[in-house]
Write a protein that holds these residues in place. Structure first.
Motif, PDB file in Angstrom:
ATOM      1  N   GLU A  48      -1.159 -37.151  19.525  1.00 52.03           N
ATOM      2  CA  GLU A  48      -1.356 -35.872  18.853  1.00 52.03           C
ATOM      3  C   GLU A  48      -0.549 -34.763  19.542  1.00 52.03           C
ATOM      4  OE1 GLU A  48      -2.624 -33.390  15.880  1.00 52.03           O
ATOM      5  OE2 GLU A  48      -2.824 -35.568  16.033  1.00 52.03           O
ATOM      6  N   ARG A  49      -0.506 -34.799  20.873  1.00 49.88           N
ATOM      7  CA  ARG A  49       0.236 -33.764  21.603  1.00 49.88           C
ATOM      8  C   ARG A  49       1.744 -33.916  21.409  1.00 49.88           C
ATOM      9  NH1 ARG A  49      -3.416 -33.065  27.153  1.00 49.88           N
ATOM     10  NH2 ARG A  49      -5.101 -31.944  26.114  1.00 49.88           N
ATOM     11  N   ILE A  50       2.195 -35.154  21.347  1.00 52.83           N
ATOM     12  CA  ILE A  50       3.618 -35.381  21.069  1.00 52.83           C
ATOM     13  C   ILE A  50       3.957 -34.871  19.671  1.00 52.83           C
ATOM     14  CG2 ILE A  50       5.348 -37.173  20.651  1.00 52.83           C
ATOM     15  CD1 ILE A  50       4.066 -38.786  22.908  1.00 52.83           C
ATOM     16  N   LYS A  51       3.085 -35.160  18.699  1.00 56.62           N
ATOM     17  CA  LYS A  51       3.291 -34.670  17.331  1.00 56.62           C
ATOM     18  C   LYS A  51       3.355 -33.150  17.298  1.00 56.62           C
ATOM     19  CE  LYS A  51       1.174 -38.257  14.411  1.00 56.62           C
ATOM     20  NZ  LYS A  51       0.020 -38.526  13.514  1.00 56.62           N
ATOM     21  N   ASN A  52       2.404 -32.506  17.982  1.00 61.86           N
ATOM     22  CA  ASN A  52       2.356 -31.043  17.996  1.00 61.86           C
ATOM     23  C   ASN A  52       3.624 -30.451  18.605  1.00 61.86           C
ATOM     24  OD1 ASN A  52      -0.149 -30.939  16.798  1.00 61.86           O
ATOM     25  ND2 ASN A  52      -1.284 -30.646  18.703  1.00 61.86           N
ATOM     26  N   GLU A  53       4.086 -31.073  19.698  1.00 59.73           N
ATOM     27  CA  GLU A  53       5.286 -30.563  20.364  1.00 59.73           C
ATOM     28  C   GLU A  53       6.507 -30.701  19.463  1.00 59.73           C
ATOM     29  OE1 GLU A  53       7.463 -30.719  24.720  1.00 59.73           O
ATOM     30  OE2 GLU A  53       5.777 -32.061  24.308  1.00 59.73           O
ATOM     31  N   ALA A  54       6.664 -31.867  18.865  1.00 59.62           N
ATOM     32  CA  ALA A  54       7.804 -32.085  17.975  1.00 59.62           C
ATOM     33  C   ALA A  54       7.732 -31.164  16.756  1.00 59.62           C
ATOM     34  CB  ALA A  54       7.848 -33.546  17.537  1.00 59.62           C
ATOM     35  N   ARG A  55       6.528 -31.012  16.208  1.00 61.57           N
ATOM     36  CA  ARG A  55       6.348 -30.156  15.023  1.00 61.57           C
ATOM     37  C   ARG A  55       6.708 -28.702  15.339  1.00 61.57           C
ATOM     38  NH1 ARG A  55       1.165 -31.185  14.195  1.00 61.57           N
ATOM     39  NH2 ARG A  55       1.585 -33.003  12.903  1.00 61.57           N
ATOM     40  N   ILE A  57       8.761 -27.598  17.701  1.00 66.57           N
ATOM     41  CA  ILE A  57      10.209 -27.483  17.907  1.00 66.57           C
ATOM     42  C   ILE A  57      10.939 -27.401  16.566  1.00 66.57           C
ATOM     43  CG2 ILE A  57      12.252 -28.722  18.725  1.00 66.57           C
ATOM     44  CD1 ILE A  57      10.524 -29.763  21.054  1.00 66.57           C
ATOM     45  N   VAL A  58      10.538 -28.262  15.636  1.00 63.79           N
ATOM     46  CA  VAL A  58      11.169 -28.252  14.311  1.00 63.79           C
ATOM     47  C   VAL A  58      10.876 -26.939  13.589  1.00 63.79           C
ATOM     48  CG1 VAL A  58      11.136 -29.323  12.026  1.00 63.79           C
ATOM     49  CG2 VAL A  58      11.167 -30.763  14.073  1.00 63.79           C
ATOM     50  N   ARG A  59       9.656 -26.464  13.694  1.00 62.01           N
ATOM     51  CA  ARG A  59       9.268 -25.229  13.014  1.00 62.01           C
ATOM     52  C   ARG A  59      10.012 -24.015  13.584  1.00 62.01           C
ATOM     53  NH1 ARG A  59       3.670 -24.534  10.172  1.00 62.01           N
ATOM     54  NH2 ARG A  59       3.717 -22.353   9.526  1.00 62.01           N
ATOM     55  N   CYS A  60      10.320 -24.083  14.887  1.00 65.30           N
ATOM     56  CA  CYS A  60      11.054 -22.986  15.520  1.00 65.30           C
ATOM     57  C   CYS A  60      12.413 -22.777  14.867  1.00 65.30           C
ATOM     58  CB  CYS A  60      11.234 -23.261  17.013  1.00 65.30           C
ATOM     59  SG  CYS A  60       9.790 -22.859  18.011  1.00 65.30           S
ATOM     60  N   LYS A 127       8.465 -13.742  16.699  1.00 69.00           N
ATOM     61  CA  LYS A 127       8.935 -14.696  15.696  1.00 69.00           C
ATOM     62  C   LYS A 127       8.047 -15.941  15.686  1.00 69.00           C
ATOM     63  CE  LYS A 127      13.886 -13.527  15.945  1.00 69.00           C
ATOM     64  NZ  LYS A 127      15.211 -14.055  16.369  1.00 69.00           N
ATOM     65  N   LEU A 128       7.687 -16.409  16.868  1.00 68.50           N
ATOM     66  CA  LEU A 128       6.787 -17.569  16.945  1.00 68.50           C
ATOM     67  C   LEU A 128       5.482 -17.287  16.213  1.00 68.50           C
ATOM     68  CD1 LEU A 128       7.134 -18.656  20.712  1.00 68.50           C
ATOM     69  CD2 LEU A 128       8.146 -19.793  18.733  1.00 68.50           C
ATOM     70  N   HIS A 129       4.875 -16.152  16.540  1.00 71.26           N
ATOM     71  CA  HIS A 129       3.563 -15.828  15.978  1.00 71.26           C
ATOM     72  C   HIS A 129       3.631 -15.519  14.489  1.00 71.26           C
ATOM     73  CE1 HIS A 129       1.701 -14.748  20.150  1.00 71.26           C
ATOM     74  NE2 HIS A 129       1.992 -16.032  20.006  1.00 71.26           N
ATOM     75  N   ASP A 130       4.720 -14.920  14.029  1.00 72.49           N
ATOM     76  CA  ASP A 130       4.874 -14.666  12.589  1.00 72.49           C
ATOM     77  C   ASP A 130       4.923 -15.973  11.800  1.00 72.49           C
ATOM     78  OD1 ASP A 130       4.773 -11.937  12.611  1.00 72.49           O
ATOM     79  OD2 ASP A 130       6.935 -11.616  12.467  1.00 72.49           O
ATOM     80  N   ASN A 131       5.337 -17.045  12.494  1.00 76.09           N
ATOM     81  CA  ASN A 131       5.392 -18.366  11.861  1.00 76.09           C
ATOM     82  C   ASN A 131       4.237 -19.257  12.314  1.00 76.09           C
ATOM     83  OD1 ASN A 131       8.199 -18.766  10.308  1.00 76.09           O
ATOM     84  ND2 ASN A 131       8.507 -17.372  12.038  1.00 76.09           N
ATOM     85  N   ASN A 132       3.191 -18.619  12.871  1.00 76.50           N
ATOM     86  CA  ASN A 132       1.945 -19.290  13.266  1.00 76.50           C
ATOM     87  C   ASN A 132       2.153 -20.395  14.307  1.00 76.50           C
ATOM     88  OD1 ASN A 132       0.456 -17.654  11.493  1.00 76.50           O
ATOM     89  ND2 ASN A 132       0.844 -19.056   9.787  1.00 76.50           N
ATOM     90  N   ILE A 133       3.175 -20.210  15.164  1.00 75.52           N
ATOM     91  CA  ILE A 133       3.412 -21.140  16.271  1.00 75.52           C
ATOM     92  C   ILE A 133       2.783 -20.556  17.521  1.00 75.52           C
ATOM     93  CG2 ILE A 133       5.152 -22.341  17.654  1.00 75.52           C
ATOM     94  CD1 ILE A 133       7.129 -21.782  15.294  1.00 75.52           C
ATOM     95  N   PHE A 176       0.549 -25.534  19.261  1.00 76.32           N
ATOM     96  CA  PHE A 176      -0.087 -25.959  18.015  1.00 76.32           C
ATOM     97  C   PHE A 176       0.206 -24.916  16.949  1.00 76.32           C
ATOM     98  CE2 PHE A 176      -3.110 -23.667  20.642  1.00 76.32           C
ATOM     99  CZ  PHE A 176      -3.736 -22.777  19.788  1.00 76.32           C
ATOM    100  N   ILE A 177      -0.062 -25.266  15.711  1.00 80.13           N
ATOM    101  CA  ILE A 177       0.177 -24.373  14.583  1.00 80.13           C
ATOM    102  C   ILE A 177      -1.154 -23.790  14.124  1.00 80.13           C
ATOM    103  CG2 ILE A 177       1.171 -24.165  12.273  1.00 80.13           C
ATOM    104  CD1 ILE A 177       3.169 -25.016  14.468  1.00 80.13           C
ATOM    105  N   ASP A 178      -1.248 -22.463  14.149  1.00 75.51           N
ATOM    106  CA  ASP A 178      -2.493 -21.819  13.750  1.00 75.51           C
ATOM    107  C   ASP A 178      -2.227 -20.356  13.424  1.00 75.51           C
ATOM    108  OD1 ASP A 178      -5.259 -20.664  13.788  1.00 75.51           O
ATOM    109  OD2 ASP A 178      -5.785 -22.649  14.522  1.00 75.51           O
ATOM    110  N   SER A 179      -2.899 -19.837  12.413  1.00 76.72           N
ATOM    111  CA  SER A 179      -2.705 -18.441  12.009  1.00 76.72           C
ATOM    112  C   SER A 179      -3.693 -17.493  12.686  1.00 76.72           C
ATOM    113  CB  SER A 179      -2.861 -18.320  10.488  1.00 76.72           C
ATOM    114  OG  SER A 179      -4.164 -18.727  10.094  1.00 76.72           O
ATOM    115  N   SER A 180      -4.552 -18.006  13.544  1.00 81.16           N
ATOM    116  CA  SER A 180      -5.610 -17.226  14.178  1.00 81.16           C
ATOM    117  C   SER A 180      -5.051 -16.094  15.044  1.00 81.16           C
ATOM    118  CB  SER A 180      -6.479 -18.145  15.041  1.00 81.16           C
ATOM    119  OG  SER A 180      -7.267 -17.407  15.948  1.00 81.16           O
TER     120      SER A 180
END
Length: 242
Positions: A48-55, A57-60, A127-133, A176-180
């Motif tokens: 799960e942590r590997i998935k989150n990290e890769a996700r 990076i791609v989202r960035c 920029k990270l936070h605007d994209n919920n990263i 992780f990805i979250d809008s909180s």
């Protein structure tokens, strides 16, 4: 496949290797087993942590935030293969170098560059936070300055000229990805505490970062800053109580 594999360092969660992968300088992040965990649980958490990290990076890339390019994700070997920036310096070392040069020659050029870097950090985190990263570990060790001109040596005075550098965010192992707004506030608080503990000789740096963060985008910024101040107040209360 991977030539000249060398260990770079080992942290609490992973080992870092450098090598040439398909002819490119590559950093391998390998998460090792935690023996105190039940094996199936450890495997699930690591995956799960590997998935989150890769996700993240791609989202960035979509967010316009520069990160290492992702080459390969190997769940079986618990590895992520990514771009290795050979000509780079951490923000932590950059700040130390600025003050070292400032003490030696009294020039304000480095401090001016540091102000510009502070703005760049604030804009990038926004920029990270605007994209919920949610980065999860915002420290000056997890931010690189990479040369735009590959021929500039890291000890050259040109390292203090921001126009020769660009910011790269690294180590999304706790991301992780979250809008909180709470999580974004915590992200800012982690950054503030890291700056206080590592760079207390430049007390204005976080203020400059936060001002750039607030001015870059107005999207729910008041709510995020309000949450940040709540988190900061709780942190101070815990410090006083012990």
């Amino acid at each position: 496949m991977c030539e000249d594999l060398k260990i770079l360092k080992q942290g609490a969660e992973a080992k870092l290797y450098i090598c040439n992968y398909l002819g490119r300088p590559t950093l391998i992040k390998e998460r090792f087993e935690k023996k105190y965990r039940q094996p199936e649980l450890d495997t699930a958490i690591t995956k799960e942590r590997i998935k989150n990290e890769a996700r993240a990076i791609v989202r960035c890339k979509t967010a316009g935030v520069k990160t290492p390019s992702l080459y390969l994700v190997d769940f079986d070997r618990r590895r992520i293969y990514m771009q290795h920036f050979e000509d780079s310096i951490t923000i932590k070392d950059f700040i130390i170098n600025v003050f070292k040069k400032h003490e030696q020659n009294g020039s304000g050029d480095g401090l001016n560059s540091l102000d510009k870097v502070s703005v760049l950090i604030g804009q990038t985190v926004r920029k990270l936070h605007d994209n919920n990263i949610i980065h999860g570990d915002l420290t000056t060790s997890n931010m690189l300055l990479v040369q735009k001109n590959e021929n500039v040596d890291e000890h050259d005075a040109k390292w203090l000229q921001i126009e020769n550098l660009e910011l790269v965010m690294i180590d999304f192992g706790l991301s992780f990805i979250d809008s909180s707004t709470e999580d974004k506030g915590v992200d800012l608080y982690v950054l503030e505490r890291a700056l206080i503990s590592t760079h207390n000789d430049y007390p204005d740096i976080f203020t400059k970062i936060l001002n750039a963060y607030k001015s870059y985008s107005k999207n729910n910024v008041k709510e995020i800053i309000s949450k940040f101040e709540e988190v900061r107040a709780r942190g101070r209360k815990r410090t006083m109580v012990g």
